[in-house]
Motif scaffolding. Structure first.
Motif, PDB file in Angstrom:
ATOM      1  N   TYR A  95       0.837  -1.191   0.000  1.00  0.00           N
ATOM      2  CA  TYR A  95       0.000   0.000   0.000  1.00  0.00           C
ATOM      3  C   TYR A  95       0.878   1.250   0.000  1.00  0.00           C
ATOM      4  O   TYR A  95       1.907   1.288   0.671  1.00  0.00           O
ATOM      5  N   ALA A  97       0.906   5.420   0.910  1.00  0.00           N
ATOM      6  CA  ALA A  97       0.245   6.313   1.849  1.00  0.00           C
ATOM      7  C   ALA A  97       0.797   7.716   1.684  1.00  0.00           C
ATOM      8  O   ALA A  97       1.954   7.894   1.290  1.00  0.00           O
ATOM      9  N   TRP A 113      -4.661   6.580   1.793  1.00  0.00           N
ATOM     10  CA  TRP A 113      -4.125   5.256   1.465  1.00  0.00           C
ATOM     11  C   TRP A 113      -4.669   4.797   0.117  1.00  0.00           C
ATOM     12  O   TRP A 113      -5.801   5.111  -0.249  1.00  0.00           O
TER      13      TRP A 113
END
Length: 123
Positions: A95, A97, A113
């Motif tokens: 992920y 961010a 995110w």
């Protein structure tokens, strides 16, 4: 609001390489510090790497130092994670961010995110 979309994940053999991309839209990308995190099945999300808006500072998890490189292209509103010498234990959903505060990014408490991209490393 900042929208983040990751891409570049896939299946790779151990020792191989992948480059993840995270495209940002919305507010001014260059104002945000960026980070990469990952979450393996049955495990908590963990910090991988982060980069300040100015690219003057980076931070890496010990497990990826020397193998992964984070970078950004503010003109393209994109942050990258170059992953070399991949290992089966790097298998996870990755992920990206974004946040205005560096400490917040590092701590995994970013306001923004992406949806994640799967990286699978076979042995």
């Amino acid at each position: 609001q900042v929208q983040l979309v990751e891409s570049g994940g896939g299946l790779v053999q151990a020792g191989g390489s992948l480059r993840l991309s995270c495209a940002a839209s919305g507010r001014t990308f260059s104002n945000y510090h960026m980070g990469w995190f990952r979450q393996a099945p049955g495990k908590e999300r963990e910090f991988v790497a982060a980069l300040t808006w100015s690219t003057r500072a980076t931070s890496y998890a010990d497990s990826v130092k020397g193998r992964f490189t984070i970078s950004r292209d503010n003109a393209k509103n994109t942050v990258y994670l170059q992953m070399n010498s991949l290992r089966p234990e790097d298998t996870a959903v990755y992920y990206c961010a974004a946040d205005n505060l560096w400490t917040t990014v590092i701590a995994g408490r970013s306001n923004y995110w992406g949806q994640g991209t799967q990286v699978t490393v076979s042995s």
